[in-house]
Enzyme design. Structure first.
Site, short mmCIF file in Angstrom:
data_model
loop_
_atom_site.label_atom_id
_atom_site.label_comp_id
_atom_site.label_asym_id
_atom_site.label_seq_id
_atom_site.Cartn_x
_atom_site.Cartn_y
_atom_site.Cartn_z
N GLU A 121 -1.19 -9.03 -0.78
CA GLU A 121 -1.81 -9.34 -0.47
C GLU A 121 -3.74 -9.17 -1.42
O GLU A 121 -4.47 -9.99 -1.31
CB GLU A 121 -2.75 -7.95 0.02
CG GLU A 121 -2.22 -8.96 2.18
CD GLU A 121 -2.22 -7.30 2.81
OE1 GLU A 121 -2.33 -6.30 2.94
OE2 GLU A 121 -3.21 -7.91 4.11
N ALA A 148 0.84 -1.24 -0.45
CA ALA A 148 -0.34 0.35 -0.47
C ALA A 148 0.62 0.74 -0.07
O ALA A 148 2.05 0.84 0.84
CB ALA A 148 -0.73 -0.41 1.37
N1 CO8 Z 1 4.77 2.89 -0.83
C1 CO8 Z 1 5.35 4.40 -1.06
N2 CO8 Z 1 5.83 4.59 -2.20
C2 CO8 Z 1 6.90 3.07 -2.08
C3 CO8 Z 1 6.52 2.44 -1.99
C4 CO8 Z 1 5.07 1.87 -1.34
N3 CO8 Z 1 4.92 0.90 -0.23
N4 CO8 Z 1 7.63 1.04 -1.97
C5 CO8 Z 1 8.41 1.76 -3.04
N5 CO8 Z 1 7.61 2.94 -2.97
C6 CO8 Z 1 8.55 4.08 -3.46
C7 CO8 Z 1 10.09 4.23 -2.86
O1 CO8 Z 1 9.51 5.54 -1.89
C8 CO8 Z 1 10.80 5.11 -4.05
O2 CO8 Z 1 10.07 6.31 -4.36
P1 CO8 Z 1 11.10 7.47 -4.42
O3 CO8 Z 1 12.10 7.16 -5.61
O4 CO8 Z 1 10.84 8.75 -4.69
O5 CO8 Z 1 12.07 7.97 -3.17
C9 CO8 Z 1 10.45 3.92 -4.99
O6 CO8 Z 1 8.89 3.63 -4.57
C10 CO8 Z 1 11.68 3.17 -5.78
O7 CO8 Z 1 11.92 2.57 -3.89
P2 CO8 Z 1 13.16 2.20 -4.23
O8 CO8 Z 1 13.99 3.19 -4.12
O9 CO8 Z 1 12.99 1.63 -2.26
O10 CO8 Z 1 13.78 0.99 -4.39
P3 CO8 Z 1 14.86 -0.41 -4.12
O11 CO8 Z 1 14.69 -1.27 -5.28
O12 CO8 Z 1 15.80 0.71 -3.61
O13 CO8 Z 1 13.76 -0.87 -3.03
C11 CO8 Z 1 11.68 -1.99 -1.94
C12 CO8 Z 1 11.98 -2.28 -3.27
C13 CO8 Z 1 12.13 -3.26 -1.28
C14 CO8 Z 1 10.41 -2.99 -2.42
C15 CO8 Z 1 11.63 -0.98 -1.18
O14 CO8 Z 1 10.90 0.11 -2.37
C16 CO8 Z 1 10.41 -1.15 -0.20
O15 CO8 Z 1 11.08 -1.54 1.10
N6 CO8 Z 1 9.26 -0.36 -0.63
C17 CO8 Z 1 8.42 -1.00 0.40
C18 CO8 Z 1 7.45 -2.56 1.19
C19 CO8 Z 1 6.87 -2.17 1.97
O16 CO8 Z 1 7.63 -1.57 3.56
N7 CO8 Z 1 5.57 -2.35 2.28
C20 CO8 Z 1 4.48 -2.72 2.74
C21 CO8 Z 1 3.68 -0.63 3.51
S1 CO8 Z 1 2.63 -1.45 4.03
C22 CO8 Z 1 0.99 -2.22 3.62
O17 CO8 Z 1 1.01 -2.54 2.81
C23 CO8 Z 1 -0.28 -2.65 3.99
C24 CO8 Z 1 -0.76 -3.20 3.89
C25 CO8 Z 1 -2.28 -2.43 4.36
C26 CO8 Z 1 -3.41 -3.01 3.10
C27 CO8 Z 1 -3.12 -2.50 1.77
C28 CO8 Z 1 -4.57 -3.09 0.51
C29 CO8 Z 1 -4.24 -2.02 -0.70
#
Ligand code: CO8
Length: 257
Positions: free
Chosen positions: A111, A65
């Site tokens: 999910e 999300a």
């Molecule tokens: N939300 C918002 N932005 C995101 C997310 C996210 N989940 N994931 C990545 N991004 C953005 C980053 O902030 C980044 O943006 P910017 O360039 O502006 O800084 C861009 O996407 C690229 O990401 P990274 O630079 O981090 O890319 P990497 O290749 O270095 O890393 C990862 C990839 C490992 C996937 C990393 O981006 C990461 O850890 N992302 C977050 C993963 C996460 O924690 N997901 C869970 C989120 S909470 C959730 O899903 C709750 C669920 C509830 C139900 C939802 C139903 C829809």
């Protein structure tokens, strides 16, 4: 009709939806939820469509999300708006939905894939529920569906540690139907979708209903329970700290109680 967060196409009885927020690794925001629901509604009504395929990019199916959209939410706002309440409708569609997953399928992205009827994974796919690292919990079926598919031990370990698993492990524990090389993903998934779309529509819908009966007993209750708790975490300082730290690109410091 053009969408802000999706690319939509249809051919051979298959409705194809490609999640399209490359700047955020297809993170699922409100616009994406609304648009996906609209498209799935239209496919449900369209007599030409017999199967739906949801996919992302080679790098990410969806990385969760949208943390940036959620970071400032609060309970009771999430509770009053029933935040994510309508999202679970993906799982209530009558026509079969296949998820073709490459790259990251994390949090809400995993999910979403689990709401589909089955997952075909590319060999670079990674699945995980890392919410605990953000000080929150899965809110869209992760605790319920992963546990049903992979069993309690694997689900507990993954959810409590937030670790992700690769495609081979996901196949071994029954989370994905099969794994194919990344360049073949879309063709392989389209082939399955076309095969389904070519069967008797009635038989296919009846079959889906029958298989779903296996877990419907207490799934609804489990999902509602999980969603209420997910909404409630927006009352905790750890949610603000966890999501704030992600956005500020630093390690979170969680409280001890
Ligand atoms: N939300 C918002 N932005 C995101 C997310 C996210 N989940 N994931 C990545 N991004 C953005 C980053 O902030 C980044 O943006 P910017 O360039 O502006 O800084 C861009 O996407 C690229 O990401 P990274 O630079 O981090 O890319 P990497 O290749 O270095 O890393 C990862 C990839 C490992 C996937 C990393 O981006 C990461 O850890 N992302 C977050 C993963 C996460 O924690 N997901 C869970 C989120 S909470 C959730 O899903 C709750 C669920 C509830 C139900 C939802 C139903 C829809």
């Amino acid at each position: 009709m053009p969408y802000e967060t999706l690319l939509v196409d249809q051919a051979d009885g298959v409705g194809l939806v490609t999640l399209n927020r490359p700047e955020a690794l297809n993170a699922i925001n409100t616009a994406l939820i609304d648009e996906l629901n609209q498209v799935l509604d239209a496919f449900e009504r369209d007599a030409n469509i017999g199967c739906v395929l949801i996919t992302g990019s080679a790098k990410a199916f969806a990385a969760g999300a949208d943390v940036k959209e959620m970071a400032e939410l609060c309970f009771p706002g999430t509770y009053l708006d029933d935040f994510l309440g309508r999202w679970d409708r993906v799982a209530e569609r009558r026509k079969p939905i296949i998820a073709a997953v490459a790259g990251h399928a994390l949090g809400g992205g995993f999910e979403l894939a689990l709401m589909c009827d089955f997952i075909i994974a590319a060999d670079n796919a990674r699945f995980g529920l890392p919410e605990v690292k953000l000080g929150v919990i899965p809110g869209s079926g992760g605790t319920q569906r992963l546990t049903r598919l992979a069993g309690r031990a694997k689900a507990m370990e993954m959810i409590l540690t937030g670790r992700s698993m690769d495609a081979a492990e996901a196949e071994r524990c029954g989370v994905v139907a099969r794994v194919v090389p990344l360049p073949e993903l879309l063709d392989a998934a389209m082939q399955s979708a076309r095969q389904i779309a070519a069967q008797s529509r009635t038989a296919v819908l009846l079959l889906k209903e029958c298989v779903n009966r296996v877990d419907e007993g207490s799934l609804g209750e489990g999902l509602r329970f999980e969603r209420r708790l997910f909404q409630a975490v927006f009352a905790t300082p750890d949610q603000k700290e966890g999501m704030g730290a992600f956005i500020e690109k630093r390690k979170p410091v969680f409280g001890k109680q």
